[in-house]
Design an enzyme around this catalytic site. Structure first.
Site, PDB file in Angstrom:
ATOM      1  N   LYS A   1       2.364   0.462  16.268  1.00 13.69           N
ATOM      2  CA  LYS A   1       3.551   0.355  15.421  1.00 13.69           C
ATOM      3  C   LYS A   1       3.789   1.635  14.628  1.00 13.69           C
ATOM      4  CE  LYS A   1       5.572  -2.395  11.667  1.00 13.69           C
ATOM      5  NZ  LYS A   1       5.367  -3.484  10.688  1.00 13.69           N
ATOM      6  N   GLN A   2       2.719   2.202  14.091  1.00 11.95           N
ATOM      7  CA  GLN A   2       2.856   3.350  13.196  1.00 11.95           C
ATOM      8  C   GLN A   2       1.554   4.126  13.178  1.00 11.95           C
ATOM      9  OE1 GLN A   2       3.180   0.157  10.275  1.00 11.95           O
ATOM     10  NE2 GLN A   2       2.299   1.567   8.782  1.00 11.95           N
TER      11      GLN A   2
ATOM     12  N   TRP B   1       0.828  -1.209   0.000  1.00  9.18           N
ATOM     13  CA  TRP B   1       0.000   0.000   0.000  1.00  9.18           C
ATOM     14  C   TRP B   1       0.860   1.256   0.000  1.00  9.18           C
ATOM     15  CZ3 TRP B   1      -1.483   3.191   4.582  1.00  9.18           C
ATOM     16  CH2 TRP B   1      -0.645   2.983   5.674  1.00  9.18           C
ATOM     17  N   ASP B   2       2.155   1.095   0.307  1.00  9.56           N
ATOM     18  CA  ASP B   2       3.077   2.229   0.251  1.00  9.56           C
ATOM     19  C   ASP B   2       2.948   2.985  -1.068  1.00  9.56           C
ATOM     20  OD1 ASP B   2       3.908   0.265   2.052  1.00  9.56           O
ATOM     21  OD2 ASP B   2       6.029   0.763   1.860  1.00  9.56           O
TER      22      ASP B   2
ATOM     23  N   GLU C   1       0.016  -2.455  12.578  1.00  7.75           N
ATOM     24  CA  GLU C   1       0.070  -3.919  12.539  1.00  7.75           C
ATOM     25  C   GLU C   1       0.312  -4.534  13.914  1.00  7.75           C
ATOM     26  OE1 GLU C   1       3.044  -4.563   9.616  1.00  7.75           O
ATOM     27  OE2 GLU C   1       1.780  -3.889   7.957  1.00  7.75           O
TER      28      GLU C   1
END
Length: 786
Positions: free
Chosen positions: A590-591, A361-362, A488
């Site tokens: 995580k992000q 998806w980046d 995630e």
């Protein structure tokens, strides 16, 4: 770690002033050259020593089995891994009878320069052999942006002080040995001798090798030709074997005399074309390269980049490191995409084998937004590639018992290659990310033809997926269960806010597109009732909110999960040191997830909600992903924490130039390189487009005195020049003489004949800057604290 001592900060180049063998793999990634079709890692010309040899062709891969201890229905059975193809970079040099090797003799000086305007990698070495013979070697390498199948190298050897006999062996080498990789799941799988010989041939000054993969049945061709200039007598011979071709040049040089070799390389691959057709394609590209000549290739490269920088350059006064880094990032984004032409843009580009060469998806989420404003032709090609995999996505959805299309979490050619479904297949948001990329392209470029050509089908099938994934409860609220958002460490949850907002956007966008193309939509079976169902679901999507804390919940119940003990768990990244069964039920992130939702769906949150959400989630994000820092920079800037945002921008920008995550050796982080632009232009420039109009509302941190950036909007070239007091808009060439945009919430009409200057809107933060988990402050802040 890569330091300024060996890599000085310079605005238009990345220069290595001394060779550190312990950083070879990292420098090979930094100095990689590509055009989106061919990728050459920045290995030394002589081939050894190396960190990780690498020559790649976009989407040229091999199939490997995905092992499971306990397999289940719907698990992908095969993975895809990028192949290290025939290496044409090698020049082996013998001075007398001693091989030029930086590990032997004396390396008097050594310098490599990646020129971001010329699009070349230049190396200068001064070496004394163990026998005392001295030579200077200068090589310049390029992968042509103008000629898709072509790369070229100029190699010059100069004798110093005394006569020397030199032998240069210019090679094509297939099935190189690759070093062992680690147990890190982000590192590529090893492929042992993946290429089978098909054909080889030689000419007087060149050769061509053809190979195929065993399982994926892809065939490739690599060819080389040489031009040689030298005073006096020279002997040139060529031989070729299935996995090796070599052109040898032998001559004698007096002090000051030079041997100059220009090596032209051509690469091609196909899954469909015949052996003769592919062979002739490579041969034709070689002839074309020789016709252009070395100087012609250099000139075309510079012209291509001049045009790019005219629409893409970002100037950062006051922060030279971010200045260098944002140009470095833009250069590599262009390299990854310029001539990809309906093939994927991998998360590492063509700079290394990290993540097996997969696209995630980046691409649509982080890389394409930048390119939409700077190189829209590359975005159109990337979206055409994604649309070309729609049938595979529909097959995947059917396999999972769903309607519509389920695009893969990670892939090279369109099949799902993720072996861990909680952080793969369950991350359904990739489908909405793709839909948003199509919509952004239409809005920013004003070009509706791509939507008509292939985007409409993608929007319709992804909308159908969401409707089959979600459900209305007895109160009419629409839910998405069993989904994983960008975070995630919190997987398979109910009503992830990011996913729900993105799904709602996808559903509305699809319905709107069907109204723009009613006949095409009808041909695809779309009815008025189906469009109404899409809108009903989107409008009823549940957006969890904790009334007591006054913050949005990242997912249903997130704020009631156990708090993570950050003091006791300080070894990062957590994914390599903690079990997922401990991470999933805790408030450790995580992000950026909820925070990313506030960037991409900015209009769905009030300023007060954004401030409180940033304050809450900053304390729980560990940034174990390179995708996070840029988003945190954007949102910290928006809520007024400008210095914290500047630190995050620094981290996003320098992730590879300083190897901040200690994995640059595996390839560059394309999304984080895009994040440097995002942090500066979206963060401090205040660029937004989520309401369908260009909105710019800049505010700069103390460490940046001026930010000047260029972008494209609906055929116009726009320059934005901001400082701490005012911002000037300069409207360049375009389809008309005026453009209406938005500044600080107010419409502003720009004219091509007159710059517009307006005072910047000052913002005061509603809350003080939040702390981060212990040890997870932005890298720049930790460095300053030492």
């Amino acid at each position: 770690m890569i330091t300024e001592d060996a890599f000085p900060v310079e605005p238009w180049q990345v220069r290595e002033t001394k060779l550190n063998l312990n950083l070879l793999a990292q420098s090979e990634s930094l100095f990689a050259l590509s055009n989106g079709h061919i990728g050459l890692r920045g290995n030394l010309d002589e081939g050894e020593p190396f960190g990780l040899p690498g020559t790649y062709l976009n989407s040229f891969y091999e199939i490997r089995p995905l092992p499971y201890a306990e397999a289940g229905y719907g698990y992908p059975e095969a993975g895809q891994t990028v192949v290290d193809v025939t290496n044409g970079k090698i020049f082996r040099l013998l001075v007398g009878d001693e091989p030029f090797d930086v590990r032997y003799g004396e390396l008097i000086s050594h310098e490599r320069i990646l020129d971001l305007r010329a699009g070349t990698l230049t190396r200068r070495a001064h070496w004394r052999s163990p026998a005392g013979k001295q030579v200077k070697v200068t090589s310049t390498r390029l992968v042509s942006l103008a000629h898709r199948s072509v790369a070229a190298i100029e190699y010059v050897v100069e004798a110093i002080e005394e006569f020397v006999r030199v032998t240069v062996q210019s090679e094509l080498v297939t099935n190189e040995d690759v070093p062992e990789t680690s147990a890190d799941p982000r590192v590529s799988a090893i492929l042992d001798r993946p290429l089978q010989a098909v054909e080889h041939e030689r000419t007087e000054r060149g050769a061509l090798l053809m190979h195929r993969t065993r399982a994926s049945a892809l065939m490739m061709a690599a060819g080389m030709e040489h031009e040689v200039e030298v005073p006096g007598r020279v002997e040139i011979t060529t031989d070729a074997r299935p996995d090796l071709a070599r052109t040898t040049v032998i001559c004698g040089l007096r002090p000051g005399q030079k041997l100059r070799i220009v090596k032209y390389l051509a690469y091609g691959w196909s899954s469909l074309r015949s052996r003769p057709a592919l062979r002739d394609q490579a041969a034709g590209a070689l002839h074309g390269a020789r016709y252009s000549g070395w100087q012609g290739l250099l000139d075309a490269q510079r012209a291509y980049l001049d045009d790019f920088w005219d629409s893409a350059d970002v100037e950062v006064e006051g922060d030279p490191e971010c200045q260098q880094a944002v140009r470095f990032g833009l250069f590599h984004l262009l390299q990854a995409s310029a001539r990809a032409e309906r093939r994927a843009i991998p998360s590492k580009g063509l700079t290394g084998t990290g993540y097996d060469g997969h696209a995630f998806w980046d691409t649509e989420g982080f890389v394409l937004p930048v390119l939409t404003y700077t190189a829209p032709h590359a975005v159109a090609d990337a979206l055409r590639w994604r649309a070309s995999t729609l049938d595979l996505a529909k097959e995947r959805a059917a396999e999972l018992g769903l309607e519509g299309a389920a695009f893969p979490w990670r892939t090279i050619r369109g099949q799902e290659s993720s072996a861990y479904w909680p952080a793969g297949t369950a991350a359904w948001h990739i489908n909405a990310d793709i839909a948003m990329a199509f919509e952004r392209y239409r809005i920013v470029t004003g070009d509706g033809s791509l939507e008509e050509e292939c985007g409409l089908a993608v929007l319709i099938e992804t909308a159908r997926l969401w409707l089959s994934l979600g459900h209305h409860d007895r109160h009419g609220v629409w839910h998405l269960d069993g989904v994983t958002g960008p975070d995630e460490y919190t997987a398979v949850v109910r009503d992830n806010v990011f996913t729900n907002l993105m799904a709602a956007h996808n559903l509305h966008t699809a319905a709107d597109a069907c109204l723009r193309h009613p006949e095409a939509a009808e041909a695809m079976g779309v009815t008025t009732e189906e469009m109404a169902a899409w809108r009903d679901a989107a409008d009823a999507a549940n957006i969890p909110y904790d009334e007591e804390l006054g913050v949005h919940q990242q997912c249903e119940g997130f704020t009631t999960l156990a708090e993570w003990d950050f003091e006791a768990n300080t070894t990062y990244p957590l994914l390599l040191h903690e079990a997922y069964v401990r991470l999933y039920p805790a408030q450790v992130i995580k992000q950026a997830d909820l925070v990313l939702a506030m960037q991409w769906q900015s209009h769905a949150f009030t300023p007060e909600q954004k401030a409180r959400n940033v304050d809450y989630y900053e304390r729980r994000m560990v940034r174990d992903s390179s995708l996070s820092a840029c988003t945190q920079a954007v949102m910290c800037a928006e809520v007024g924490h400008l210095e914290l945002a500047h630190d995050y921008a620094y981290e996003a920008a320098l992730i590879d130039l300083r190897d901040l995550h200690r994995n640059t050796r595996d390839g560059l982080h394309m999304a984080s390189l895009a994040g440097a632009w995002t942090a500066l232009v979206v963060g401090f420039g205040g660029l937004r487009d989520d309401e369908g109009i260009l909105s710019i509302d800049p505010q700069l941190p103390d460490g940046i005195s001026r930010l000047r950036f260029r972008l494209r909007w609906r055929g116009f070239r726009l320059i934005v020049d901001a400082n701490h007091t005012d911002v000037t808009f300069i409207l360049g060439d375009g389809p008309g003489t005026q453009l209406t945009m938005r500044h600080a919430g107010q419409d502003l009409t720009l004219h091509t004949d007159t710059p517009s200057t307006i005072a910047v809107r000052t913002r005061k933060p509603l809350l003080p800057p939040p702390p981060q988990p212990p040890g997870r402050e932005p890298v720049h802040r930790r460095a300053l604290a030492r």
